[in-house]
Design a protein around this motif. Structure first.
Motif, PDB file in Angstrom:
ATOM      1  N   VAL A  96      -0.075   6.506   5.297  1.00  0.00           N
ATOM      2  CA  VAL A  96      -0.350   6.220   6.707  1.00  0.00           C
ATOM      3  C   VAL A  96       0.826   5.480   7.336  1.00  0.00           C
ATOM      4  O   VAL A  96       1.285   5.823   8.438  1.00  0.00           O
ATOM      5  CB  VAL A  96      -1.653   5.401   6.831  1.00  0.00           C
ATOM      6  CG1 VAL A  96      -1.780   4.781   8.227  1.00  0.00           C
ATOM      7  CG2 VAL A  96      -2.857   6.287   6.532  1.00  0.00           C
ATOM      8  N   ARG A  97       1.337   4.462   6.643  1.00  0.00           N
ATOM      9  CA  ARG A  97       2.490   3.718   7.166  1.00  0.00           C
ATOM     10  C   ARG A  97       3.708   4.610   7.303  1.00  0.00           C
ATOM     11  O   ARG A  97       4.460   4.513   8.290  1.00  0.00           O
ATOM     12  CB  ARG A  97       2.818   2.546   6.235  1.00  0.00           C
ATOM     13  CG  ARG A  97       1.901   1.364   6.326  1.00  0.00           C
ATOM     14  CD  ARG A  97       2.526   0.138   5.672  1.00  0.00           C
ATOM     15  NE  ARG A  97       1.532  -0.907   5.471  1.00  0.00           N
ATOM     16  CZ  ARG A  97       0.807  -1.035   4.377  1.00  0.00           C
ATOM     17  NH1 ARG A  97       0.953  -0.195   3.366  1.00  0.00           N
ATOM     18  NH2 ARG A  97      -0.087  -2.012   4.279  1.00  0.00           N
ATOM     19  N   HIS A  98       3.927   5.453   6.319  1.00  0.00           N
ATOM     20  CA  HIS A  98       5.100   6.330   6.324  1.00  0.00           C
ATOM     21  C   HIS A  98       5.144   7.208   7.566  1.00  0.00           C
ATOM     22  O   HIS A  98       6.219   7.479   8.111  1.00  0.00           O
ATOM     23  CB  HIS A  98       5.098   7.203   5.069  1.00  0.00           C
ATOM     24  CG  HIS A  98       6.254   8.150   4.985  1.00  0.00           C
ATOM     25  ND1 HIS A  98       7.537   7.733   4.680  1.00  0.00           N
ATOM     26  CD2 HIS A  98       6.333   9.493   5.180  1.00  0.00           C
ATOM     27  CE1 HIS A  98       8.355   8.772   4.678  1.00  0.00           C
ATOM     28  NE2 HIS A  98       7.651   9.848   4.988  1.00  0.00           N
ATOM     29  N   TYR A  99       3.976   7.623   8.035  1.00  0.00           N
ATOM     30  CA  TYR A  99       3.922   8.513   9.190  1.00  0.00           C
ATOM     31  C   TYR A  99       3.611   7.775  10.500  1.00  0.00           C
ATOM     32  O   TYR A  99       3.271   8.395  11.495  1.00  0.00           O
ATOM     33  CB  TYR A  99       2.919   9.636   8.936  1.00  0.00           C
ATOM     34  CG  TYR A  99       3.441  10.613   7.913  1.00  0.00           C
ATOM     35  CD1 TYR A  99       4.552  11.401   8.201  1.00  0.00           C
ATOM     36  CD2 TYR A  99       2.867  10.719   6.653  1.00  0.00           C
ATOM     37  CE1 TYR A  99       5.067  12.281   7.260  1.00  0.00           C
ATOM     38  CE2 TYR A  99       3.383  11.602   5.706  1.00  0.00           C
ATOM     39  CZ  TYR A  99       4.477  12.369   6.021  1.00  0.00           C
ATOM     40  OH  TYR A  99       4.997  13.247   5.088  1.00  0.00           O
ATOM     41  N   GLY A 100       3.771   6.449  10.468  1.00  0.00           N
ATOM     42  CA  GLY A 100       3.715   5.701  11.710  1.00  0.00           C
ATOM     43  C   GLY A 100       2.389   5.105  12.077  1.00  0.00           C
ATOM     44  O   GLY A 100       2.204   4.640  13.207  1.00  0.00           O
ATOM     45  N   GLY A 101       1.434   5.075  11.145  1.00  0.00           N
ATOM     46  CA  GLY A 101       0.138   4.474  11.414  1.00  0.00           C
ATOM     47  C   GLY A 101       0.039   3.065  10.863  1.00  0.00           C
ATOM     48  O   GLY A 101       0.883   2.618  10.080  1.00  0.00           O
ATOM     49  N   ILE A 102      -0.979   2.346  11.291  1.00  0.00           N
ATOM     50  CA  ILE A 102      -1.265   1.003  10.786  1.00  0.00           C
ATOM     51  C   ILE A 102      -2.554   1.072   9.977  1.00  0.00           C
ATOM     52  O   ILE A 102      -3.629   1.335  10.539  1.00  0.00           O
ATOM     53  CB  ILE A 102      -1.433   0.002  11.941  1.00  0.00           C
ATOM     54  CG1 ILE A 102      -0.152  -0.076  12.781  1.00  0.00           C
ATOM     55  CG2 ILE A 102      -1.800  -1.387  11.401  1.00  0.00           C
ATOM     56  CD1 ILE A 102      -0.291  -0.916  14.033  1.00  0.00           C
ATOM     57  N   PRO A 103      -2.496   0.879   8.663  1.00  0.00           N
ATOM     58  CA  PRO A 103      -3.718   0.963   7.855  1.00  0.00           C
ATOM     59  C   PRO A 103      -4.619  -0.244   8.046  1.00  0.00           C
ATOM     60  O   PRO A 103      -4.147  -1.381   8.137  1.00  0.00           O
ATOM     61  CB  PRO A 103      -3.182   1.035   6.418  1.00  0.00           C
ATOM     62  CG  PRO A 103      -1.827   0.420   6.470  1.00  0.00           C
ATOM     63  CD  PRO A 103      -1.289   0.676   7.836  1.00  0.00           C
ATOM     64  N   LEU A 104      -5.919   0.012   8.106  1.00  0.00           N
ATOM     65  CA  LEU A 104      -6.943  -1.023   8.203  1.00  0.00           C
ATOM     66  C   LEU A 104      -7.952  -0.775   7.091  1.00  0.00           C
ATOM     67  O   LEU A 104      -8.713   0.195   7.140  1.00  0.00           O
ATOM     68  CB  LEU A 104      -7.637  -0.976   9.572  1.00  0.00           C
ATOM     69  CG  LEU A 104      -8.893  -1.844   9.738  1.00  0.00           C
ATOM     70  CD1 LEU A 104      -8.542  -3.331   9.661  1.00  0.00           C
ATOM     71  CD2 LEU A 104      -9.607  -1.507  11.036  1.00  0.00           C
ATOM     72  N   GLN A 105      -7.950  -1.626   6.076  1.00  0.00           N
ATOM     73  CA  GLN A 105      -8.847  -1.448   4.943  1.00  0.00           C
ATOM     74  C   GLN A 105     -10.243  -1.951   5.309  1.00  0.00           C
ATOM     75  O   GLN A 105     -10.412  -3.102   5.727  1.00  0.00           O
ATOM     76  CB  GLN A 105      -8.321  -2.205   3.723  1.00  0.00           C
ATOM     77  CG  GLN A 105      -6.939  -1.768   3.250  1.00  0.00           C
ATOM     78  CD  GLN A 105      -6.961  -0.443   2.496  1.00  0.00           C
ATOM     79  OE1 GLN A 105      -8.018   0.136   2.265  1.00  0.00           O
ATOM     80  NE2 GLN A 105      -5.787   0.042   2.097  1.00  0.00           N
ATOM     81  N   LEU A 106     -11.257  -1.095   5.142  1.00  0.00           N
ATOM     82  CA  LEU A 106     -12.643  -1.464   5.416  1.00  0.00           C
ATOM     83  C   LEU A 106     -13.458  -1.407   4.127  1.00  0.00           C
ATOM     84  O   LEU A 106     -13.344  -0.450   3.363  1.00  0.00           O
ATOM     85  CB  LEU A 106     -13.259  -0.509   6.444  1.00  0.00           C
ATOM     86  CG  LEU A 106     -12.652  -0.496   7.845  1.00  0.00           C
ATOM     87  CD1 LEU A 106     -13.451   0.453   8.741  1.00  0.00           C
ATOM     88  CD2 LEU A 106     -12.630  -1.892   8.448  1.00  0.00           C
ATOM     89  N   LYS A 107     -14.299  -2.430   3.928  1.00  0.00           N
ATOM     90  CA  LYS A 107     -15.185  -2.498   2.768  1.00  0.00           C
ATOM     91  C   LYS A 107     -16.621  -2.728   3.240  1.00  0.00           C
ATOM     92  O   LYS A 107     -16.844  -3.067   4.401  1.00  0.00           O
ATOM     93  CB  LYS A 107     -14.742  -3.630   1.837  1.00  0.00           C
ATOM     94  CG  LYS A 107     -13.362  -3.417   1.230  1.00  0.00           C
ATOM     95  CD  LYS A 107     -13.000  -4.551   0.295  1.00  0.00           C
ATOM     96  CE  LYS A 107     -11.638  -4.321  -0.351  1.00  0.00           C
ATOM     97  NZ  LYS A 107     -11.274  -5.417  -1.288  1.00  0.00           N
TER      98      LYS A 107
END
Length: 223
Positions: free
Chosen positions: A26-37
């Motif tokens: 996701v970061r590589h392609y310009g997104g910001i990851p948001l981890q949800l649990k």
């Protein structure tokens, strides 16, 4: 330039490796990851795209079936991801379901699952592996075919369950050599794809990375 936030779901404990790999793509392609649990479904998180990752079997109670195999369920995770999938579909957010994620997507759309694939595999191995040793047969006019750029590809296999009856609004876009569904998608939506394999373990293959690239790109269009 504003970057799209991509929610990445997972269990309360474990699965750090797959979620790290998804976040890296996701970061590589310009997104910001948001981890949800589990528990995060009660919070007001904002995101423009979703990845539902792999893991334990989907509880068959969610598709009105009796258990056929020894239970390995995670009800808290089922609640989280059911809420996230329902929200993504209602808000027209891009969504990628991986393995369990593809199965739960199908269930939330009204479909059901094969609970044990051992008796259904005749031409493919029962062995589970992260290596791309299984043949994928892609429907020629599908979104998936356009992304992969071919009708045959090599994928890995870590699942013991799979999609049976397809949910409303979904179509099967790929199968394996045993005709077991390996991917579903939602025609008419910007990006809703569920894949039975694990592309996060195949990031060394450019075609597999395109799934994440396309997801982030579609999420960016919603900003």
């Amino acid at each position: 330039m504003t970057k799209p936030v991509i929610a990445i779901t997972g269990p309360t404990h474990g699965a750090a490796g797959p979620r790290f790999l998804v976040a890296s793509a996701v970061r590589h392609y310009g997104g910001i990851p948001l981890q949800l649990k589990p528990g995060d479904e009660e919070r007001n998180h904002r995101y423009q795209g979703v990845v539902i990752t792999g893991g334990h079997d989907v509880d068959p109670v969610l598709y009105a079936a009796e258990p056929e195999v020894k239970p390995r369920y995670d009800s808290a995770r089922d609640r989280l991801e059911s809420a996230v999938i329902d929200h993504a579909l209602s808000q027209e957010l891009p969504l990628l379901g991986i393995c369990r994620g593809a199965q739960l997507l199908n269930v939330r759309c009204g479909g059901n699952l094969f609970q044990d694939l051992r008796s259904r595999r005749k031409l493919t191995s029962q062995r589970r592996t992260v290596l791309p040793l299984k043949t994928l047969c892609v429907e020629p006019d599908s979104h998936l075919a356009r992304l992969l750029g071919r009708q045959r590809a090599r994928i890995n296999s870590l699942h013991n369950q799979a999609i049976n009856r397809v949910g409303d609004g979904l179509v099967i876009s790929a199968r394996d050599l045993d005709q077991i569904p390996q991917a579903v998608e939602a025609p008419g939506r910007r990006f809703v794809i569920g894949v039975q394999w694990h592309p996060e373990f195949l990031l060394f293959l450019p075609r597999q990375r395109r799934l994440f690239q396309a997801l982030v790109s579609a999420a960016g269009e919603t900003l």
